[in-house]
Scaffold this active site. Structure first.
Site, PDB file in Angstrom:
ATOM      1  N   ASP A 532      33.730  33.274  50.497  1.00  0.00           N
ATOM      2  CA  ASP A 532      34.171  32.107  51.115  1.00  0.00           C
ATOM      3  C   ASP A 532      33.222  30.866  50.381  1.00  0.00           C
ATOM      4  OD1 ASP A 532      30.917  31.481  51.858  1.00  0.00           O
ATOM      5  OD2 ASP A 532      31.444  33.356  52.960  1.00  0.00           O
ATOM      6  N   GLU A 612      42.174  53.430  22.555  1.00  0.00           N
ATOM      7  CA  GLU A 612      41.866  52.555  23.796  1.00  0.00           C
ATOM      8  C   GLU A 612      40.835  51.461  23.561  1.00  0.00           C
ATOM      9  OE1 GLU A 612      42.623  55.582  27.796  1.00  0.00           O
ATOM     10  OE2 GLU A 612      40.832  56.194  26.561  1.00  0.00           O
TER      11      GLU A 612
END
Ligand code: GLA
Length: 726
Positions: A532, A612
C-alpha cells in the site's frame, strides 16, 4: 492558482481535471464535480424533488426539497437525517450520536499539508497547494478540518481530515473516514483488487448496484485479501478511453471502502480506517488525524489513470536515496535453502551470483535466535552462531570481498513463544487476558503501540545495522492480527489499539529509515499482504507476492500495475518446478516477468546448468541496461490476461524514442494466425525499427494495426521486443 474560492464555490483545478464544491445558505458543503476540466460552476446539474421519508433540517423551514438525505454532501455524517453511508460518526458524552457539520472558515496556501504521525504525499510550494475547510458541529463543538492537496501537474488531489474536539465534553469518534466522494449518478463500474496469500491483487470489475458495496480488511494490515485502492469508472471506460477516478488509501492497517447508490441513483464513495474495532476518544482540545487518500482522475481511460498514480507514488510518496535511482539486482536465499543453511552455503550462493553479475546477497529468514523452523526464534535479533560461525561480520566481509552488497531479513513485529524475548516479556505480545491467543504460523504479534517494544526493536536492528555492513533490509510481517488488547489503555480506549499499532509501526520505520538513509528497505508481508502507499512512504519497493510462478505472477503484476509503479514491485526468478504451483516455465519467461519490477533471483544458482547460468548472466546485463527505461518510462498494459490469453505490457521512454514490449503467451495453439498486439504511447508520425531489423513501421500503424508477435511453441512463452525510433 490551482485552488480558487469564488461565489461560494471552491474550484480545485489540475492540468486536466476539476474538483468542485459549493457552500449553500445553510453552511452545508456539498460536492459538485470531479472530472473533466470545465470553467463553469456545475451547480446547474443539481435539482432535487420533494422526496418522501427524506426529512429536512429544521432551519430549512418549509423547504421540503432540501434534505441531507438527497444532497451530494462533501463530508457526510451519521445522525443528521442522511441515511446513506456516512464518512464520520461519533458518540457524545451523553450517549447521543448525531453530527451535523457546517462551514466555519477556510484557508488556501502554497505547498502540501503533512499529517502528524502518518505518511502523506509530499510536495513543495511550487508543486502543490492546500485547501483547509473547517466544518463545525455546533452542538458538540467537534470540528472536522477537511484537507485537500492539489498537485496540479500530477492531476492528483489528496484528501485527509483532522478532527478537533473544540467543545466542553469528551466524545468518541466511531467512524473517521478520510474521503467522501459523490457521483452524480450510479451508472458506473468499480474495480477493486482482491486476492489471498500467494495470489494478491486480482482485478475485479463490476457495475454498481443500488445499495452498499464494500471492500476492506479487519486484519490489522491492508491485507492480501483486498488492496486499499479502488477505481470508479464509466461503464464504457477502457484502457484508452473514458472517465475514471482512482482512490488509494495511504494506510497499512485495517481499512474500509464503501460505495452506495442511493434512492435517487446518485453514488457516494467513502474510504478510511475500518470502523470495526475502531473508536477514538477525543478529550476536550484533542485532535485525531485520518490517513490520506490519493485521488486521481483520468478522462483518457485506465491506462492514463495508472500512469498518474505511478508518477505520484514514485515522485511524491516514495522517499530516500533509492526513490528514483537504480536498484541492485539481488539474490535471495529463501527458496534456495529455506531454514537449512550455514555460512558456506550462503557464501557459495553469493559467489556464484557474483560471477553472474548480481549485486546484492539477501540473507532471508533463519539467521537469528533459535530459528531452525517457523516455530521459534522470532524476537531474538541476535545472530545464530550455530549457522553463522563468528556472527554476521565475517560473512558480510567475504560477500563484500566478492564485490557484492549484503542485505538481511527481519520480521520485527513478531514474536515466537519459544524465544528469549517472549520468555522475558510475555506481556509484549498482543493477547486478551482470560483468552487463548490466535496463533498464525505459530507466532504472536508484538504490541507496536508500546514505546518500550518499539525501542527494543529499534535498538536491536540499529545495533545490527551499525555493526555490520548491511545495505538492504527486508521488513517482513507474516500474519494477520487479532487479540487486540493493551493493559495500559482504559477500557474505552481499547478499540484505538489497531490504529495505535500502525502509528507505532510508522514511527519505528521513520526512525530507522531516517537513521539509515543508505539502506534500501523492502517491505513484505508474506509477499504482498501490505502492499500500500503507506508502506511505500518508508520502503520504495515491496515483495509483490510469495507466488514466484511466472504464469501466476503475470496476473498478480497486472493487478498491481493499476496503482503501483514497477519500481515498487519486488519480483524474482525462482526455480522450477515452481515451489508454489509445481509449474515449469522457461528461464526466459521467468526472467521477462521478473524484469517488470525490481528484479532479482531466488534459487540456488549453483544448481543451474552452464547454459542456464549464461542466460542468467545475460538477463542481469539486459536488466541493468533496460532498468532506466523500465523505471522512468511510461508503463502501458497492452492486454488483459484474463481475456486475451496473454499478458503484455510496454515501457515507452518520455521522448517516445525507445519502447520495450514484453509479455507472455499462455498457450500455444495449432493452425492459428500470429497474434497481433496493438501498441500504445508511440509517436504516430515516426518510424520504429523492431529488434534492430531493417524493416520499420510507423507509430500510427503499430498503434492501430499492431505488431505481429513471434510464433510460440509450448506454453507460457515470453516475448520481448525493443523498438527504436528511426
Ligand atoms: C514470508 C516472505 C518470504 C520469506 C518468508 C520467510 O513468507 O514473503 O519471502 O521471507 O516469509 O519466512
Amino acid at each position: 492558482m490551482a485552488i480558487r474560492f469564488e461565489g461560494n464555490i471552491f474550484h480545485l483545478t489540475t492540468d486536466h481535471t476539476l474538483y468542485q464544491m459549493g457552500l449553500d445558505a445553510f453552511g452545508v458543503l456539498y460536492h459538485l464535480w470531479y472530472g473533466e476540466k470545465t470553467e463553469c460552476s456545475m451547480c446547474y446539474l443539481y435539482h432535487y424533488p420533494d422526496v418522501g421519508f427524506s426529512g429536512n433540517p429544521y432551519e430549512a423551514g418549509k423547504l421540503r426539497t432540501y434534505s441531507m438525505d438527497t444532497l451530494p454532501l462533501e463530508y457526510a455524517t451519521l445522525g443528521n437525517g442522511d441515511y446513506r453511508i456516512p464518512a464520520a460518526a461519533a458518540v457524545h458524552a451523553d450517549g447521543s450520536c448525531a453530527l451535523d457539520f457546517r462551514y466555519e472558515s477556510h484557508k488556501i496556501y502554497n505547498g502540501k499539508y503533512g499529517i502528524e504521525g502518518l505518511p502523506a504525499v509530499y510536495a513543495d510550494a511550487s508543486q502543490a497547494q492546500t485547501l483547509e475547510i473547517r466544518l463545525r458541529d455546533a452542538a458538540s463543538g467537534l470540528v472536522a478540518v477537511l484537507f485537500y492537496g492539489v498537485l496540479e501537474e500530477m492531476d492528483v488531489i489528496t484528501r485527509s481530515v483532522v478532527f478537533e474536539n473544540d467543545g466542553e465534553e469528551d466524545l468518541t469518534l466511531t467512524k473517521a473516514h478520510s474521503v467522501c466522494l459523490q457521483l452524480l449518478d450510479g451508472a458506473w463500474d468499480w474495480i477493486h483488487f482482491h486476492g489471498r496469500h500467494t495470489m494478491e491483487r486480482q482485478m475485479e470489475r463490476t457495475s454498481l448496484f443500488h445499495g452498499i458495496q464494500q471492500i476492506g480488511s479487519t486484519r490489522g494490515t491492508s491485507s492480501h485479501q483486498q488492496n486499499p485502492s479502488l477505481i470508479l469508472c464509466e461503464q464504457g471506460c477502457t484502457e484508452t478511453s473514458g472517465l475514471c477516478i482512482g482512490a488509494a488509501l495511504m494506510y497499512s492497517g485495517s481499512f474500509q471502502a464503501q460505495i452506495e447508490v442511493d434512492q435517487l441513483g446518485q453514488a457516494r464513495m467513502v474510504m478510511g480506517i475500518h470502523p470495526e474495532q475502531f473508536s477514538w476518544k477525543l478529550k476536550k482540545g484533542e485532535r485525531f488525524s485520518a490517513p490520506e487518500v490519493i485521488l486521481s482522475c483520468s478522462t483518457q481511460g485506465l491506462g492514463k489513470l495508472s500512469q498518474q498514480f505511478h508518477a505520484v507514488i514514485r515522485n511524491h510518496v516514495c522517499r530516500g536515496n533509492y526513490k528514483l535511482s537504480s536498484r541492485p539486482v539481488l539474490i535471495n536465499n529463501w527458496e534456495a535453502t529455506y531454514f537449512d543453511f550455514n555460512e558456506e552455503k550462503i557464501y557459495s550462493i553469493a559467489k556464484q551470483a557474483s560471477e553472474l553479475g548480481i549485486d546484492l546477497m539477501v540473507l532471508d529468514d533463519g539467521w537469528f535466535g533459535k530459528r531452525d523452523g517457523d516455530c521459534s526464534g522470532l524476537g531474538d535479533w541476535t545472530v545464530n552462531e550455530q549457522k553463522l560461525k563468528g556472527g554476521l561480520a565475517p560473512l558480510v566481509e567475504k560477500i563484500n570481498a566478492l564485490g557484492m552488497r549484503f542485505g538481511l531479513w527481519f520480521e520485527p513485529e513478531m514474536v515466537s513463544e519459544d524465544s528469549d524475548l517472549y520468555r522475558e516479556h510475555p506481556d509484549w505480545a498482543l493477547r486478551i487476558p482470560g483468552r487463548k491467543p490466535v496463533r498464525s504460523r505459530y507466532q504472536l504479534v508484538l504490541d507496536l503501540s508500546r514505546e518500550e517494544v518499539r525501542d527494543y526493536l529499534y535498538e536491536s536492528m540499529r545495533k545490527l545495522l551499525r555493526e555490520n555492513h548491511i545495505e538492504y533490509v527486508k521488513w517482513d510481517m507474516n500474519r494477520s492480527i487479532c487479540d487486540w488488547y493493551n493493559p495500559a489503555l482504559p477500557p474505552e480506549r481499547q478499540a484505538e489499539l489497531p490504529h495505535r499499532y500502525i502509528l507505532g509501526l510508522y514511527e519505528l520505520l521513520e526512525r530507522l529509515t531516517t537513521e539509515f538513509p543508505d539502506v534500501l528497505f523492502e517491505g513484505c508481508s508474506g509477499g504482498g499482504g501490505r502492499f500500500d502507499a503507506g508502506m511505500l512512504y518508508y520502503c520504495p519497493q515491496i515483495w509483490c507476492s510469495d507466488d514466484t510462478d511466472a504464469h501466476e505472477r503475470t496476473f498478480i503484476q497486472y493487478g498491481t500495475s493499476f496503482f503501483y509503479p514497477v519500481s515498487t514491485v519486488g519480483s524474482h526468478v525462482s526455480a522450477v518446478p515452481n515451489h508454489q504451483t509445481g509449474r515449469v516455465t522457461a528461464l526466459e519467461t521467468r526472467g521477462t516477468v521478473a524484469m517488470a519490477g525490481s528484479f532479482g533471483y531466488e534459487l540456488d544458482l549453483n544448481l543451474l546448468r552452464d547454459e542456464e547460468k549464461e542466460t542468467v548472466a545475460e538477463q542481469v546485463k539486459r536488466y541493468r541496461k533496460l532498468q532506466p527505461l523500465i523505471y522512468d518510462g511510461s508503463y502501458f498494459r497492452l492486454s488483459n490476461p484474463y481475456r486475451d490469453g496473454m499478458a503484455a505490457w510496454s515501457f515507452v521512454s518520455e521522448d517516445q524514442s525507445r519502447v520495450l514490449v514484453q509479455g507472455v503467451i499462455y498457450r500455444a495453439e495449432a493452425n492459428v494466425l500470429q497474434k497481433r498486439l496493438r501498441l500504445r504511447g508511440l509517436d504516430p508520425q515516426a518510424g520504429y525499427r523492431v529488434n534492430g531489423s531493417k524493416q520499420s513501421y510507423t507509430g500510427s500503424a503499430l498503434m492501430a494495426g499492431g505488431l505481429l508477435l513471434p510464433k510460440v511453441a509450448g506454453d507460457d512463452v515470453a516475448f520481448e521486443l525493443y523498438l527504436e525510433r528511426l
